[in-house]
Design an enzyme around this catalytic site. Structure first.
Site, PDB file in Angstrom:
ATOM      1  N   TYR A   7       4.426  -2.086  11.193  1.00  0.00           N
ATOM      2  CA  TYR A   7       3.663  -1.531   9.940  1.00  0.00           C
ATOM      3  C   TYR A   7       3.437  -2.664   8.906  1.00  0.00           C
ATOM      4  O   TYR A   7       4.539  -3.234   8.339  1.00  0.00           O
ATOM      5  CB  TYR A   7       4.284  -0.240   9.287  1.00  0.00           C
ATOM      6  CG  TYR A   7       3.502   0.265   8.285  1.00  0.00           C
ATOM      7  CD1 TYR A   7       2.215   1.162   8.563  1.00  0.00           C
ATOM      8  CD2 TYR A   7       3.742   0.132   7.034  1.00  0.00           C
ATOM      9  CE1 TYR A   7       1.582   1.578   7.672  1.00  0.00           C
ATOM     10  CE2 TYR A   7       2.978   0.791   6.077  1.00  0.00           C
ATOM     11  CZ  TYR A   7       1.790   1.445   6.339  1.00  0.00           C
ATOM     12  OH  TYR A   7       1.015   1.840   5.462  1.00  0.00           O
ATOM     13  N   ASP A   8       2.313  -3.169   8.928  1.00  0.00           N
ATOM     14  CA  ASP A   8       2.360  -4.134   7.724  1.00  0.00           C
ATOM     15  C   ASP A   8       0.884  -3.867   7.017  1.00  0.00           C
ATOM     16  O   ASP A   8       0.606  -4.588   5.832  1.00  0.00           O
ATOM     17  CB  ASP A   8       2.203  -5.431   8.132  1.00  0.00           C
ATOM     18  CG  ASP A   8       0.851  -5.711   9.150  1.00  0.00           C
ATOM     19  OD1 ASP A   8      -0.097  -5.155   9.398  1.00  0.00           O
ATOM     20  OD2 ASP A   8       0.931  -6.982   9.773  1.00  0.00           O
ATOM     21  N   GLY A   9      -0.105  -3.080   7.368  1.00  0.00           N
ATOM     22  CA  GLY A   9      -1.140  -2.774   6.420  1.00  0.00           C
ATOM     23  C   GLY A   9      -2.224  -3.741   6.469  1.00  0.00           C
ATOM     24  O   GLY A   9      -3.104  -3.734   5.651  1.00  0.00           O
TER      25      GLY A   9
END
Length: 169
Positions: free
Chosen positions: A27-29
């Protein structure tokens, strides 16, 4: 006879990609290698599983050539958990659970060789394919090995992919 052979080749169905793969989650966006989203904008409406669909970074064999706008960008896959995980890498989750993912990013071999093999190779666990699923928490198990098959993308996914930089290439 030659015309018949040519017609048979042209009419032959294209086989959808399928097999077994390892999975992880991240999860890094950030904007992925298919040009979808940015760190300053929200994720696709369906990206984080709110409607049962996710995005994923695919290993090179799923993503395609290069590091930007690979031929695999925008392709969707149904992933079904086998209930097992690579030795020492998770619990696998419940066998038979399925999700759909769209490839919107690349999981490159460099820096990720444990999980993401080069085309024609295998990862540390003996698999040719890997999906790194974009999710803040477990999706359907802890790093399950999955059976996967290419599927038609759901309407919302196809519509959202149209906003990606690579959709028009």
């Amino acid at each position: 006879m030659m015309l018949f052979t040519l017609l048979a080749v042209i009419a032959a169905p294209v086989m959808a990609l399928s097999g077994q793969a390892t999975t992880t989650r991240y999860y890094d966006g950030q904007e992925g290698a298919c040009g979808c989203g940015t760190s300053s904008s929200s994720a696709f409406s369906w990206q984080l599983g709110g409607s049962g669909f996710y995005t994923a970074a695919g290993s090179q064999a799923l993503f395609g050539d290069g590091t930007w706008c690979g031929s695999g960008c925008g392709k969707c896959y149904q992933l079904t958990s086998t209930g097992s995980a690579p030795s020492g890498q998770g619990t696998g989750g419940d066998a038979g659970q399925s999700i759909t993912v769209m490839v919107t990013n690349l999981c490159p071999n460099q820096g990720n060789a444990q999980w993401c093999p080069n085309v024609g190779g295998t990862n540390q666990y003996g698999f040719e394919y890997h999906f790194d699923i974009m999710a803040q928490s477990e999706v359907f198990g802890d790093n399950p090995i999955v059976n996967f098959e290419e599927v038609t993308c759901p309407g919302a996914a196809s519509s959202d992919f149209g906003q990606c930089q690579c959709a028009s290439m």
